[in-house]
Design a protein around this motif. Sequence first.
Motif, mmCIF file in Angstrom:
data_model
loop_
_atom_site.group_PDB
_atom_site.id
_atom_site.type_symbol
_atom_site.label_atom_id
_atom_site.label_comp_id
_atom_site.label_asym_id
_atom_site.label_seq_id
_atom_site.Cartn_x
_atom_site.Cartn_y
_atom_site.Cartn_z
ATOM 1 N N VAL A 4 -49.092 52.689 11.701
ATOM 2 C CA VAL A 4 -47.641 52.585 11.857
ATOM 3 C C VAL A 4 -47.013 53.951 11.646
ATOM 4 C CG1 VAL A 4 -47.637 50.187 11.142
ATOM 5 C CG2 VAL A 4 -47.311 51.959 9.435
ATOM 6 N N GLU A 5 -45.699 53.967 11.740
ATOM 7 C CA GLU A 5 -44.930 55.197 11.589
ATOM 8 C C GLU A 5 -45.296 55.916 10.305
ATOM 9 O OE1 GLU A 5 -40.372 55.427 11.435
ATOM 10 O OE2 GLU A 5 -40.831 54.517 13.381
ATOM 11 N N GLY A 6 -45.486 57.232 10.387
ATOM 12 C CA GLY A 6 -45.833 58.004 9.207
ATOM 13 C C GLY A 6 -47.320 57.997 8.895
ATOM 14 N N GLY A 7 -48.134 57.375 9.765
ATOM 15 C CA GLY A 7 -49.576 57.380 9.564
ATOM 16 C C GLY A 7 -50.090 56.346 8.585
ATOM 17 N N ARG A 8 -49.213 55.446 8.076
ATOM 18 C CA ARG A 8 -49.669 54.437 7.131
ATOM 19 C C ARG A 8 -50.468 53.367 7.855
ATOM 20 N NH1 ARG A 8 -44.326 55.141 5.991
ATOM 21 N NH2 ARG A 8 -43.796 53.141 6.937
ATOM 22 N N ALA A 9 -51.337 52.693 7.113
ATOM 23 C CA ALA A 9 -52.116 51.607 7.693
ATOM 24 C C ALA A 9 -51.218 50.402 7.961
ATOM 25 C CB ALA A 9 -53.241 51.220 6.744
ATOM 26 N N PRO A 10 -51.516 49.622 8.989
ATOM 27 C CA PRO A 10 -50.721 48.412 9.248
ATOM 28 C C PRO A 10 -50.811 47.433 8.082
ATOM 29 C CG PRO A 10 -52.131 48.951 11.120
ATOM 30 C CD PRO A 10 -52.570 49.822 9.988
ATOM 31 N N MET A 11 -49.721 46.746 7.818
ATOM 32 C CA MET A 11 -49.712 45.702 6.803
ATOM 33 C C MET A 11 -50.118 44.376 7.423
ATOM 34 S SD MET A 11 -46.220 46.353 4.633
ATOM 35 C CE MET A 11 -45.226 45.785 6.014
ATOM 36 N N ARG A 42 -43.339 47.553 14.888
ATOM 37 C CA ARG A 42 -43.584 48.695 13.997
ATOM 38 C C ARG A 42 -45.089 48.922 13.792
ATOM 39 N NH1 ARG A 42 -40.479 51.203 9.730
ATOM 40 N NH2 ARG A 42 -38.609 50.450 10.811
ATOM 41 N N GLY A 43 -45.930 47.995 14.275
ATOM 42 C CA GLY A 43 -47.371 48.171 14.220
ATOM 43 C C GLY A 43 -48.099 47.301 13.223
ATOM 44 N N HIS A 44 -47.418 46.314 12.646
ATOM 45 C CA HIS A 44 -48.035 45.482 11.619
ATOM 46 C C HIS A 44 -48.649 44.213 12.214
ATOM 47 C CE1 HIS A 44 -46.431 48.167 8.655
ATOM 48 N NE2 HIS A 44 -45.180 47.949 9.054
ATOM 49 N N TRP A 329 -34.540 45.778 7.623
ATOM 50 C CA TRP A 329 -35.471 44.701 7.261
ATOM 51 C C TRP A 329 -36.911 45.213 7.199
ATOM 52 C CZ3 TRP A 329 -37.671 40.264 5.899
ATOM 53 C CH2 TRP A 329 -38.790 39.789 6.593
ATOM 54 N N VAL A 330 -37.331 45.905 8.240
ATOM 55 C CA VAL A 330 -38.711 46.406 8.275
ATOM 56 C C VAL A 330 -38.946 47.401 7.143
ATOM 57 C CG1 VAL A 330 -40.421 47.684 9.626
ATOM 58 C CG2 VAL A 330 -38.970 45.991 10.745
ATOM 59 N N ASP A 331 -37.988 48.281 6.908
ATOM 60 C CA ASP A 331 -38.113 49.237 5.798
ATOM 61 C C ASP A 331 -38.258 48.510 4.464
ATOM 62 O OD1 ASP A 331 -37.890 51.332 7.567
ATOM 63 O OD2 ASP A 331 -35.775 51.743 7.121
ATOM 64 N N ALA A 332 -37.479 47.432 4.296
ATOM 65 C CA ALA A 332 -37.521 46.679 3.037
ATOM 66 C C ALA A 332 -38.875 46.009 2.844
ATOM 67 C CB ALA A 332 -36.395 45.651 3.002
#
Length: 339
Positions: A4-11, A42-44, A329-332
């Motif tokens: 996802v955005e910022g290179g984090r792994a999908p949740m 967002r990639g989750h 919402w997604v950020d939260a």
Amino acid sequence: MPGVEGGRAPMRIVARLHGYPPRHNAGAEWMVHSQLRALVERGHDVSVWLSRYTDDRADYELDGVQVIPLQSRLDAGSAIRKADVVVSHLENVPAAGALARGYGKPLAVVCHNTHRQSFREMAGGCDLAVYNSNWMKREAELFFAEYPKGIRPGSEVIVRPPVFAEEYRTKPGSKVTLINLNEEKGGRLFGELARRMPDVEFLAVTGAYGEQIVPDLPNVEVISHMCGHDMREKVYSRTKVLLMPSSYESWGRAGVEALASGLPVVAHPTPGLCESLGEAGVFVDLHDAEGYESVIRKLLSDPAEYRLVSKRAKARSAELDPTADLSAWVDAVESLARR
């Protein structure tokens, strides 16, 4: 699945719900679907585990959201155990909350009404409360003010039921329409108006819940509730005026969908409808059948008045673009997983 955005792994997001589109087409379910779809975009990884039996016996996908019917698999608890975040609403909040707490998973609750029971079920076990309007948040503040600080939700966000105007925008039709014929949505008034106005063509869409009051009149066409993706062609393109004489609406998604096409919405002034429709709404008390008839006849017979109301509707639709709300919402939700 890509990061996802910022290179984090999908949740891994697991939602425990009682019903879901395209079979269960209530506003609450379409609101949650829009929210879950935003998480997918967002990639989750997002899955919905249903708690009620339906005719669906195999898993299916809707806009990237994986849906697991109760007949297909019974291991929702195992899915929650593996989740990064759990989402629930309405009747499933107590059970989903208990599982989330038991497995140490953050819980996000989408709140669709201001009933005290809804707030009470969040108390002490909700990490993120999602309110669908400013007035709902105010009502929640009053409720939680009675409780110790640690009982209230860990965080809060307002997400107005997301309606992307381009998915509903069409040219108006000719009918006066009500969506959901149950008593609370105005089914009885709808029948009375159709009897009072035999020269006007009415369209009724049966609801996904509640006892339906179906008028048997030659000027009323009745169709079944349907997937939200079909509403533009099958309902709004045939509608000239939308009625929302609801005794209770925390927001009123159908009204906002109609605004996208500049359709006048004649509504009972609940706090939710006053907030959602704003100056675009034409408000008449639900007990005033003569008032509704007068407004409908004015809109159908006076092109200048119709254009004025339609212009306000389109302007309000533009104001309600859901992009910012869905981003918040997604950020939260992502913040929950990082705790």
